[in-house]
Design a protein around this motif. Structure first.
Motif, PDB file in Angstrom:
ATOM      1  N   ARG A   1       0.852  -1.173   0.000  1.00  0.00           N
ATOM      2  CA  ARG A   1       0.000   0.000   0.000  1.00  0.00           C
ATOM      3  C   ARG A   1       0.895   1.232   0.000  1.00  0.00           C
TER       4      ARG A   1
ATOM      5  N   LEU B   1       2.125   4.805   1.047  1.00  0.00           N
ATOM      6  CA  LEU B   1       2.022   5.758   2.156  1.00  0.00           C
ATOM      7  C   LEU B   1       2.063   7.177   1.603  1.00  0.00           C
ATOM      8  N   THR B   2       3.042   7.432   0.764  1.00  0.00           N
ATOM      9  CA  THR B   2       3.169   8.728   0.100  1.00  0.00           C
ATOM     10  C   THR B   2       4.011   8.483  -1.151  1.00  0.00           C
ATOM     11  N   ALA B   3       4.216   9.519  -1.965  1.00  0.00           N
ATOM     12  CA  ALA B   3       4.849   9.297  -3.271  1.00  0.00           C
ATOM     13  C   ALA B   3       6.109   8.441  -3.186  1.00  0.00           C
TER      14      ALA B   3
ATOM     15  N   ILE C   1       6.718   5.714  -1.705  1.00  0.00           N
ATOM     16  CA  ILE C   1       6.992   5.090  -0.399  1.00  0.00           C
ATOM     17  C   ILE C   1       5.835   4.162  -0.051  1.00  0.00           C
ATOM     18  N   TYR C   2       6.148   2.897   0.179  1.00  0.00           N
ATOM     19  CA  TYR C   2       5.127   1.861   0.334  1.00  0.00           C
ATOM     20  C   TYR C   2       5.286   1.091   1.631  1.00  0.00           C
ATOM     21  N   THR C   3       4.147   0.653   2.151  1.00  0.00           N
ATOM     22  CA  THR C   3       4.125  -0.328   3.234  1.00  0.00           C
ATOM     23  C   THR C   3       3.980  -1.708   2.597  1.00  0.00           C
ATOM     24  N   TYR C   4       4.774  -2.662   3.073  1.00  0.00           N
ATOM     25  CA  TYR C   4       4.629  -4.046   2.638  1.00  0.00           C
ATOM     26  C   TYR C   4       3.628  -4.718   3.556  1.00  0.00           C
TER      27      TYR C   4
ATOM     28  N   GLU D   1      11.872   4.905  -1.276  1.00  0.00           N
ATOM     29  CA  GLU D   1      12.435   4.068  -0.211  1.00  0.00           C
ATOM     30  C   GLU D   1      12.401   2.635  -0.722  1.00  0.00           C
TER      31      GLU D   1
ATOM     32  N   ILE E   1       4.380  -7.033   8.896  1.00  0.00           N
ATOM     33  CA  ILE E   1       4.380  -6.123   7.747  1.00  0.00           C
ATOM     34  C   ILE E   1       5.676  -5.315   7.819  1.00  0.00           C
ATOM     35  N   LEU E   2       5.874  -4.411   6.883  1.00  0.00           N
ATOM     36  CA  LEU E   2       7.041  -3.520   6.955  1.00  0.00           C
ATOM     37  C   LEU E   2       6.596  -2.138   6.508  1.00  0.00           C
ATOM     38  N   MET E   3       6.659  -1.214   7.452  1.00  0.00           N
ATOM     39  CA  MET E   3       6.247   0.161   7.136  1.00  0.00           C
ATOM     40  C   MET E   3       7.478   1.015   6.851  1.00  0.00           C
ATOM     41  N   PRO E   4       7.269   2.143   6.173  1.00  0.00           N
ATOM     42  CA  PRO E   4       8.415   2.958   5.757  1.00  0.00           C
ATOM     43  C   PRO E   4       9.071   3.720   6.909  1.00  0.00           C
TER      44      PRO E   4
ATOM     45  N   PRO F   1       5.106  11.075   5.927  1.00  0.00           N
ATOM     46  CA  PRO F   1       4.650  12.425   5.603  1.00  0.00           C
ATOM     47  C   PRO F   1       4.149  13.167   6.853  1.00  0.00           C
TER      48      PRO F   1
ATOM     49  N   ARG G   1       7.893  18.874   0.385  1.00  0.00           N
ATOM     50  CA  ARG G   1       6.879  18.239   1.231  1.00  0.00           C
ATOM     51  C   ARG G   1       7.492  17.973   2.602  1.00  0.00           C
TER      52      ARG G   1
ATOM     53  N   ASP H   1      -3.475   4.825   9.644  1.00  0.00           N
ATOM     54  CA  ASP H   1      -3.845   5.244   8.294  1.00  0.00           C
ATOM     55  C   ASP H   1      -4.036   4.027   7.385  1.00  0.00           C
ATOM     56  N   LEU H   2      -3.178   3.027   7.562  1.00  0.00           N
ATOM     57  CA  LEU H   2      -3.285   1.816   6.743  1.00  0.00           C
ATOM     58  C   LEU H   2      -4.624   1.110   6.970  1.00  0.00           C
TER      59      LEU H   2
END
Lengths: 575, 575
Positions: free
Chosen positions: A33, A35-37, A39-42, A154, B69-72, B76, B102, B116-117
């Motif tokens: 998904r 998160l922002t430009a 930059i993704y969550t796995y 990232e 999971i893996l978040m960034p 932002p 930004r 948010d996810l």
């Protein structure tokens, strides 16, 4: 894992944000998904795929003798100033100051950090060679991040750095990594090709890219069907016969070409082939404007031109204003005659004369131009891009052109960083020497995306078994039937005990939903249990790659399954 | 792994930069190196220890049903503004702007990102509960990073976040994590204690810290020797009998106390016990000055005071200038009588009257003060820190005081983030409800350091077998002797095949150097081969924890070794 207790939110619609197929499918299959430009969550599925890739990379790096470390994401500016890259890296290097106003950056790569590490530790040739690697999250502030995991800001990379006492050792380290990479991509079940890549100032054959072959790749690869030659098109040499003596041609003559800007327009207007016209391209290289000439039906290879100029920064095309300032004419009418700029010509242009060129005046071209007579050309060298019809530089057979995605790069760095950061050791004679370095990258998260670019169909992802989050999907069609559930649990337990990651779809959903989700997520092996099959004492099988369906008897299931699974894996080139 | 091919640069001297023992030993044993303030590279040994901790954490999180999971790392600012923390987090939140200006930050925690996810994915109570965790590199821009991995700026954490549809579910999620944490620390071989911790506005018993017990810990823990009560001193309730009627005391009287600033000075000067004097402390809470009163021999508990005031920011002591502005007197003479500030008293002060207090005038105190008569006290509540001699609030036995290092924290968040970020779902009745959250952290890199703080001796690190980079060191004393090398290789291969990570010291070094390095690196099991022992057909053994040495016969070695190893592990409380 039971899907009813899992977190894999699939999407029916293709999200508008996703341009390329891997990005679309990673989102739709509930793997990542945004998160922002860039930059993704796995999500759990995506992370499992990422970890599967990382595991194989780690095993092969360990096997090669490289040692795993973990370097920081946040790096001090001082080291980047010492290497000189603080000024040259551009805005992809995300810079900031910490609370004590110390300049820092988020590391897009770790040459400085690793060189700083070993220069403080290694004193003697006895401590060499050493090859240190890490699998780590990097940041590159791409101006236009897109394509999901293909080009994120990232991302996860494996980067390795070798230090050797001499050239022979550095070459051995290089080829050791090359072999490890070949093993990695083979084990990942990917169709790939290692190709010679541009190595800038280092030269020689000490830079190879590992390309996952895919029609959607941004890189063009040339490969010889007859020998082992393969290269990035950036690097591939355009073969050119030696220039002979030329018959004199008439004096240059200016001719009106009103509104004819492009080579195609000019050639059509003058009724000559595009190959008779010279394309004059103005570039800015490290702040200076220069001109490059290629035949009208050819493309300039910017990398070759940059290397020829030994430019520090990437070249950029001159703006229309800069073109007019340099030539006195609008874009489309530049030409080499009388141009007060350094002019570089592709060597093919030495094979003929009597060229059509721009006249450096609006709506005018020159006929009968002889570069040797009319222009002060700095050099005639290989500047053009190879094209279909070009011969292999090694054996002369016609080159094949394919598309690829760069997922690995091995590079002999030589002394670049060890000199800049003064990383020395004492050799056998007690003399201080610079270490010889190599660096070796693999885009771990990019591999997940490129595996999908290479392997997908209308139903969704078709994961190679070694990358798939779950090698097997076990679909229970009758989750309310006790017998079916008991049998599903039994098979699930046995597969799991055998080390086969299995996703048991035990949801109270319609069969169609279950089949669609299984196809979308790309499990290489699908097993379906329940309904009429159960009454007949069979499990239905599907090979996701070929789509081939079959049946296995419940009696003696595991033996038959093992044989069938081996066949599925063999189809992927896996043991 | 063979030490001759490894990268574990040990240091003889203790680096001046290291204050605490874990930091010193991690540097000396070649496990970490500093890149810049509070930021470290993990060398191969350090990374192996880190990964060993992460592996056990992961296994127990998976067992609990949490999904990885893996978040960034880069987040932002928008989300932090939505939760309100952008303004309140302070400078430990490293903020920056990217190339498109930004606002962004490096995540020190992920409540915003994970909320948010799920708010975009979860629509129905049927999708709850869900517990998502990650093991990820975080950044906190500590003002004074120190103590190596104990309090770094870049560090590895496991953070989990649970989402439930109701309170009962949230409590079950909480206690599930509590149990998983207890299993984790037990498997890590650490002496630990789970203690009730301050939970700020949430209250109740829904915050526990997991403390590794170590004399060097920064936290003080109270524990009851008679029952299961345990708490961070910040949280521990100070028991106080109910206040009864008090005999009247004489009218307040001002008395000169020239130069007597501290409670001890005043008590000695007036020849009264410190317990007869009231300490008046002025604090600034969210911009307002307030006064707190505790008995002269007690310490104010700032956390209790902050919670009483429901302050958003941490309290700070008033500056000398602020004290003078509020009291008209220099520091040391503040008192509650006539003070035009809100005055809060510890409840113990209601048990007596006839107090000595500051007179709000230089060099003067008041005698015979009755708080009920002379002061408008806002409230009498538990504001003091428990101290040796205090009884257990559950059973009345005298509390024990020990030191600990916080390595885990489980916390019921309630609706804090789901309300701020509008994370809702539809309940069984189709009504929109906020999800109830919990968050659960483990300091993965800090555990490595705290394991060393708890387990070390003059020789170096004493790693628990489950954290040790290598469980076994195999020291070959005769690396030039073919028989010794063959035997060492044989034992090494067998141990490795049995899944016991073994470091074979095959270096051409003196025995003393090898023993010192093995002790320093902290391998729990040491096996020594060669020299006279080999002639006698035995392997020498050493249990690093107890220092106990022994011998195992080469004949039938592995059976004897397995039994001996089980004993070493049992000494650590491990199976």
């Amino acid at each position: 894992m039971r899907l009813s207790r899992y977190y894999a939110p699939t999407l029916k619609e293709t999200p508008a944000e996703a341009e390329v197929i891997s990005h679309q499918l990673l989102l739709r299959a509930g793997m990542i998904r945004k998160l922002t430009a860039g930059i993704y969550t796995y999500l759990p599925l995506g992370l499992k795929a990422l970890n599967n890739v990382a595991k194989i990379v780690r095993e092969e790096m360990d096997r090669s003798g490289a040692l795993e470390i973990l370097m920081p994401a946040v790096q001090p500016a001082d080291l980047w100033k010492e290497s000189g890259r603080w000024d040259f890296y551009g805005r992809e290097l995300l810079r900031f100051v910490d609370r004590h106003d110390r300049e820092s950056c988020l590391g897009p790569t770790h040459e400085e950090v690793v060189t700083d590490l070993v220069r403080h530790e290694i004193r003697s040739y006895r401590q060499l060679p050493v090859n240190l690697y890490q699998i780590q999250t990097k940041f590159r502030d791409e101006i236009r991040p897109r394509f999901g995991l293909m080009r994120g800001r990232e991302f996860v990379m494996k980067d390795a750095y070798s230090f050797d006492k001499d050239d022979a050792g550095a070459d051995a380290s290089y080829w050791g990594m090359y072999e490890a990479y070949a093993r990695i991509f083979k084990r990942l079940g990917l169709k790939f090709r290692a190709v010679a890549a541009d190595s800038g100032a280092i030269g020689g054959s000490f830079s190879h890219e590992f390309m996952v072959l895919a029609d959607t790749g941004e890189d063009t690869i040339v490969a010889c069907p007859a020998c082992d030659y393969g290269a990035n098109v950036e690097k591939a040499e355009a073969i050119c016969p030696p220039a002979g003596d030329l018959a004199p041609c008439p004096a240059a003559e200016k001719i009106a070409t009103p509104g004819q800007h492009t080579v195609e327009e000019v050639a059509a207007f003058l009724k000559v082939p595009a190959a008779s016209v010279i394309k004059t391209l103005l570039y800015v290289a490290d702040g200076k404007t220069v001109a490059a000439l290629v035949r009208g039906d050819r493309e300039l290879n910017e990398v070759k031109f940059k290397n020829l100029l030994d430019a520090k920064e990437d070249l950029r095309l001159a703006t229309p204003e800069e073109v007019t300032a340099a030539t006195g004419a609008p874009v489309g009418f530049a030409g080499p005659v009388g141009l007060s700029l350094p002019v570089y010509a592709d060597r093919e242009l030495a094979l003929a004369n009597d060229w059509v060129v721009g006249a450096n005046a609006a709506d005018a071209h020159l006929l009968h131009v002889d570069l040797g007579r009319d222009v002060n050309v700095v050099s005639f060298t290989d500047l053009r891009e190879v094209a279909p019809g070009d011969p292999c530089p090694k054996c002369g057979a016609l080159l094949d052109f394919t598309k690829g995605i760069e997922v690995g790069h091995v590079f002999k760095l030589g002394l670049k960083y060890s000199k800049a950061l003064n990383a020395t050791f004492l050799d056998e004679a007690g003399k201080e020497q610079f270490m010889i370095m190599g660096c070796y990258g693999i885009g771990v998260s990019r591999i997940v995306a490129s595996a999908i670019e290479q392997n997908h169909d209308d139903g969704g992802i078709v994961f190679p078994p070694t990358i798939a989050p779950f090698e097997a999907a076990l679909i229970n069609l009758s989750p309310k039937d006790e017998t079916a559930c008991a049998k599903a649990d039994e098979i699930y337990a046995a597969l799991t005990a055998a080390g086969i990651e299995t996703l048991l779809d035990d949801r109270d959903e319609r069969p169609g939903v279950k089949f669609k989700d299984a196809d979308l997520m790309g499990h290489p092996i699908q097993l379906t249990l329940g309904g009429k099959g159960l009454a007949r004492c069979i499990v239905e099988t599907k090979d996701r790659r070929t789509g081939e369906k079959g049946e296995l008897p419940l009696e003696g299931f595991f033996e038959a399954f093992a044989a069938w699974r081996a066949g599925v894996r063999a189809g992927w080139g896996l043991e």
